[in-house]
Design a protein around this motif. Structure first.
Motif, PDB file in Angstrom:
ATOM      1  N   ARG A  45       0.519 -14.778  10.548  1.00  0.00           N
ATOM      2  CA  ARG A  45       0.870 -13.522   9.509  1.00  0.00           C
ATOM      3  C   ARG A  45       0.232 -12.370  10.540  1.00  0.00           C
ATOM      4  N   THR A  46      -0.081 -11.976  11.371  1.00  0.00           N
ATOM      5  CA  THR A  46      -0.194 -10.952  11.709  1.00  0.00           C
ATOM      6  C   THR A  46      -0.266 -10.944  13.536  1.00  0.00           C
ATOM      7  N   PHE A  47      -0.658 -11.671  14.105  1.00  0.00           N
ATOM      8  CA  PHE A  47      -1.027 -11.780  15.622  1.00  0.00           C
ATOM      9  C   PHE A  47       0.410 -11.615  16.188  1.00  0.00           C
ATOM     10  N   GLY A  48       1.216 -10.286  16.598  1.00  0.00           N
ATOM     11  CA  GLY A  48       2.162 -10.188  18.025  1.00  0.00           C
ATOM     12  C   GLY A  48       3.498  -9.688  17.474  1.00  0.00           C
ATOM     13  N   ARG A  49       3.201  -9.900  15.854  1.00  0.00           N
ATOM     14  CA  ARG A  49       4.515  -9.262  15.009  1.00  0.00           C
ATOM     15  C   ARG A  49       4.387  -7.610  14.279  1.00  0.00           C
ATOM     16  N   ASP A  50       6.086  -7.391  14.265  1.00  0.00           N
ATOM     17  CA  ASP A  50       5.257  -6.582  13.958  1.00  0.00           C
ATOM     18  C   ASP A  50       5.625  -5.294  12.839  1.00  0.00           C
ATOM     19  N   ALA A  51       4.933  -6.097  11.784  1.00  0.00           N
ATOM     20  CA  ALA A  51       5.214  -5.992  10.274  1.00  0.00           C
ATOM     21  C   ALA A  51       3.198  -6.141  10.275  1.00  0.00           C
ATOM     22  N   ASN A  52       2.909  -6.282   9.358  1.00  0.00           N
ATOM     23  CA  ASN A  52       1.855  -6.885   8.856  1.00  0.00           C
ATOM     24  C   ASN A  52       1.181  -6.242   7.043  1.00  0.00           C
ATOM     25  N   GLN A  53      -0.047  -6.561   6.691  1.00  0.00           N
ATOM     26  CA  GLN A  53      -0.037  -6.601   5.528  1.00  0.00           C
ATOM     27  C   GLN A  53      -1.331  -6.613   5.654  1.00  0.00           C
ATOM     28  N   VAL A  54      -2.300  -5.501   5.009  1.00  0.00           N
ATOM     29  CA  VAL A  54      -3.755  -5.247   5.019  1.00  0.00           C
ATOM     30  C   VAL A  54      -4.538  -5.307   3.993  1.00  0.00           C
ATOM     31  N   LEU A  55      -5.304  -5.276   3.766  1.00  0.00           N
ATOM     32  CA  LEU A  55      -6.290  -5.763   2.868  1.00  0.00           C
ATOM     33  C   LEU A  55      -7.172  -3.919   3.090  1.00  0.00           C
ATOM     34  N   ILE A  56      -7.357  -2.343   3.004  1.00  0.00           N
ATOM     35  CA  ILE A  56      -8.516  -1.428   2.954  1.00  0.00           C
ATOM     36  C   ILE A  56      -9.475  -1.417   2.191  1.00  0.00           C
ATOM     37  N   LEU A  57     -10.869  -1.904   2.438  1.00  0.00           N
ATOM     38  CA  LEU A  57     -12.003  -2.557   2.221  1.00  0.00           C
ATOM     39  C   LEU A  57     -13.195  -0.631   1.902  1.00  0.00           C
ATOM     40  N   ASP A  58     -13.562  -0.003   1.200  1.00  0.00           N
ATOM     41  CA  ASP A  58     -14.572   0.966   1.287  1.00  0.00           C
ATOM     42  C   ASP A  58     -15.413   0.996   0.467  1.00  0.00           C
ATOM     43  N   GLN A  59     -16.510   1.239   1.410  1.00  0.00           N
ATOM     44  CA  GLN A  59     -17.998   1.239   1.476  1.00  0.00           C
ATOM     45  C   GLN A  59     -18.269   1.286  -0.440  1.00  0.00           C
ATOM     46  N   ASP A  60     -17.783   2.239  -0.629  1.00  0.00           N
ATOM     47  CA  ASP A  60     -18.183   2.820  -1.862  1.00  0.00           C
ATOM     48  C   ASP A  60     -18.258   2.104  -2.887  1.00  0.00           C
ATOM     49  N   GLY A  61     -17.596   0.352  -3.137  1.00  0.00           N
ATOM     50  CA  GLY A  61     -16.716  -0.399  -3.662  1.00  0.00           C
ATOM     51  C   GLY A  61     -15.687  -0.632  -4.604  1.00  0.00           C
ATOM     52  N   SER A  62     -15.073   0.276  -4.015  1.00  0.00           N
ATOM     53  CA  SER A  62     -14.259   1.161  -5.655  1.00  0.00           C
ATOM     54  C   SER A  62     -12.766  -0.723  -4.862  1.00  0.00           C
ATOM     55  N   GLU A  63     -12.185  -0.801  -5.482  1.00  0.00           N
ATOM     56  CA  GLU A  63     -10.235  -1.246  -5.637  1.00  0.00           C
ATOM     57  C   GLU A  63      -9.711  -1.145  -4.225  1.00  0.00           C
ATOM     58  N   PRO A  64      -9.929  -2.471  -3.512  1.00  0.00           N
ATOM     59  CA  PRO A  64      -8.812  -2.810  -2.406  1.00  0.00           C
ATOM     60  C   PRO A  64      -7.975  -1.628  -2.278  1.00  0.00           C
ATOM     61  N   ILE A  65      -6.843  -0.958  -1.570  1.00  0.00           N
ATOM     62  CA  ILE A  65      -6.432  -0.856  -1.174  1.00  0.00           C
ATOM     63  C   ILE A  65      -5.308  -1.250  -0.356  1.00  0.00           C
ATOM     64  N   LYS A  66      -4.016  -1.550  -1.152  1.00  0.00           N
ATOM     65  CA  LYS A  66      -3.240  -2.684  -0.222  1.00  0.00           C
ATOM     66  C   LYS A  66      -2.351  -1.240   0.933  1.00  0.00           C
ATOM     67  N   ALA A  67      -1.755  -2.153   1.782  1.00  0.00           N
ATOM     68  CA  ALA A  67      -0.827  -1.308   2.871  1.00  0.00           C
ATOM     69  C   ALA A  67      -0.052  -2.271   3.814  1.00  0.00           C
ATOM     70  N   GLU A  68       1.126  -2.543   3.959  1.00  0.00           N
ATOM     71  CA  GLU A  68       2.167  -3.132   3.985  1.00  0.00           C
ATOM     72  C   GLU A  68       3.218  -2.335   4.707  1.00  0.00           C
ATOM     73  N   GLY A  69       4.162  -3.347   5.206  1.00  0.00           N
ATOM     74  CA  GLY A  69       4.613  -2.304   6.294  1.00  0.00           C
ATOM     75  C   GLY A  69       4.947  -2.437   7.690  1.00  0.00           C
ATOM     76  N   SER A  70       5.555  -2.265   8.255  1.00  0.00           N
ATOM     77  CA  SER A  70       5.729  -1.635   9.750  1.00  0.00           C
ATOM     78  C   SER A  70       4.174  -2.272  10.432  1.00  0.00           C
ATOM     79  N   LYS A  71       3.739  -2.219  11.348  1.00  0.00           N
ATOM     80  CA  LYS A  71       2.992  -1.295  11.581  1.00  0.00           C
ATOM     81  C   LYS A  71       1.922  -0.390  11.988  1.00  0.00           C
ATOM     82  N   GLN A  72       3.338   0.374  12.380  1.00  0.00           N
ATOM     83  CA  GLN A  72       3.635   2.151  12.012  1.00  0.00           C
ATOM     84  C   GLN A  72       3.157   2.451  10.342  1.00  0.00           C
ATOM     85  N   ALA A  73       3.442   1.965   9.770  1.00  0.00           N
ATOM     86  CA  ALA A  73       3.394   1.842   8.187  1.00  0.00           C
ATOM     87  C   ALA A  73       2.106   1.665   7.224  1.00  0.00           C
TER      88      ALA A  73
END
Length: 414
Positions: A370-398
């Motif tokens: 899924r992640t290691f070594g690949r040029d694309a990625n998909q993550v969730l960004i979690l905030d300490q304030d408890g808000s809904e996680p933000i999804k980011a995906e695409g190239s690792k630069q994106a």
């Protein structure tokens, strides 16, 4: 990116809420400017809750910031959805009778209108002339969708679906060269980023390591540079070319990384711990190669815990009253005790960092890593304030740009 979302006074205004969510989940900072009429359909509280920013349509609000000038100057993109017949007419005529039309006159980046109105209003020669005028000035006006309108009528005039508007907006920014975080938004700030996997030596030849390539950490360094930051990159084992225009510190082991981070973070504004730090290391390193002999027993390797660098720097910051913004990374897999999001939320609470970027690792259903070594990625960004996680995906630069934009949203006052 910094995006202005203008909302006109039509029943289709409810769809703009979904468009706003698409922008924010991609890591963009969005300021909503509704017309007075649109507030009869969707209230300001909804826009504030979804965007995380205060909402106004009055040129006399925040006069000290000269809002009607500042917003247009700072925006990388303006999207007006829905753009009513009246709003198109006022924009074509150069009116400046509310905050939205003032901001349109000051816009420096691309402007996209997504019309929504009755078919006969869209076909009216006055509306068509206004659309032609806007397009002749280099502004972008989508064709409305065809389908059921508010009443029993059908025809051209429906607001395009939020996903279509979003795709058109992103295409505009890429063609205009605005695909990165706004330049200079982190000017004068120092960002320390760790990247790659640590290696824990067993002997002069062998080591314990992990599968991190360092691609995501290096992409973060480049994205922070794009945003104008002074970047220090602390790199362990990486499998990608390192940037030559940042301060570079090379390390190998977790203990070396710990020492480098403790020194670099003292005068940093932001720390991003993207490195894959080994949880354990051998309790001692052999000074000569461990030999494989038929007359000897198999070696037994005893492991000891490495320090929790992220938790340490957070605790040190809190104890000293520091202001560093600290971002952690979590490479997680689910098991019978919980899914990856459960473990990430627990880690965020335990570590105490401001944001946690979650990577789900291991093999996907297609059998690929899924992640290691690949040029694309998909993550969730979690905030300490408890808000809904933000999804980011695409190239690792994106993904890196989305993470940097989220940091900017949190630490830079708009």
């Amino acid at each position: 990116m910094r995006i202005i979302l203008g909302v006109g006074g039509g029943i289709a205004a409810y769809k703009a809420a979904s468009l706003l969510r698409l922008f924010t989940e991609a890591g963009h900072s969005v300021t909503v400017i509704p017309t007075e009429a649109s507030l009869k359909f969707i209230g300001a509280a909804t826009w504030e809750a979804l965007s995380g920013h205060s909402v106004s349509n009055d040129v006399f609000d925040q006069v000290e910031k000269v809002n009607h000038v500042r917003l247009g100057h700072q925006a990388d993109l303006m999207v007006v959805a829905p753009a009513t017949a009246d709003l198109l007419a006022r924009a074509a005529g150069g009116h400046a009778d509310d905050l939205l039309t003032n901001t349109l006159l000051m816009a420096h980046g691309p402007v996209l209108f997504a019309p929504a109105m009755h078919s006969e209003m869209w076909a009216n020669p006055a509306t068509q002339a206004n659309v032609a005028t806007l397009r002749s000035r280099g502004l972008h006006v989508l064709e409305p969708a065809v389908g059921r309108l508010t009443g029993a009528d059908s025809g051209p005039g429906r607001l395009p679906e939020p996903e279509e508007i979003y795709a058109a907006a992103m295409a505009l920014t890429e063609s205009a060269g605005h695909s990165s975080v706004s330049s200079a938004v982190l000017a004068g700030r120092r960002v320390v980023i760790t990247a790659g996997g640590t290696l824990e030596p067993l002997d002069p030849v062998r080591y314990l390591g992990n599968r991190s390539s360092g691609k995501q950490g290096v992409a973060l360094a480049r994205a922070a540079q794009e945003a104008g930051a002074e970047v220090t990159l602390i790199a362990a084992h990486v499998e990608v070319e390192l940037p030559d225009d940042v301060e570079l510190i090379r390390v190998e082991t977790a203990l070396q990384l710990r020492a480098a981070v403790q020194q670099a973070v003292a005068d940093a504004d932001v720390l991003i711990m993207a490195a894959a730090v080994a949880d354990f290391r051998p309790d001692h390193t052999e000074q000569s190669k461990i030999k494989k002999r038929d007359d000897s027993a198999d070696p037994v390797i005893t492991l000891v815990r490495n320090p929790d660098i992220l938790a340490e720097v957070v605790a040190q910051r809190n104890a000293q009253g520091g202001t560093q913004f600290i971002v952690g990374f979590a490479a997680e897999t689910g098991d019978d005790r919980g899914d990856v999001l459960d473990y990430a939320r627990a880690k965020l609470a335990r570590k105490g960092c401001d944001l946690l970027v979650l990577n789900q690792v291991g093999q996907g259903s297609e059998g690929q890593e899924r992640t290691f070594g690949r040029d694309a990625n998909q993550v969730l960004i979690l905030d300490q304030d408890g808000s809904e996680p933000i999804k980011a995906e695409g190239s690792k630069q994106a993904v890196a740009r989305a993470v940097i934009q989220r940091i900017v949203n949190k630490i830079v006052a708009l």
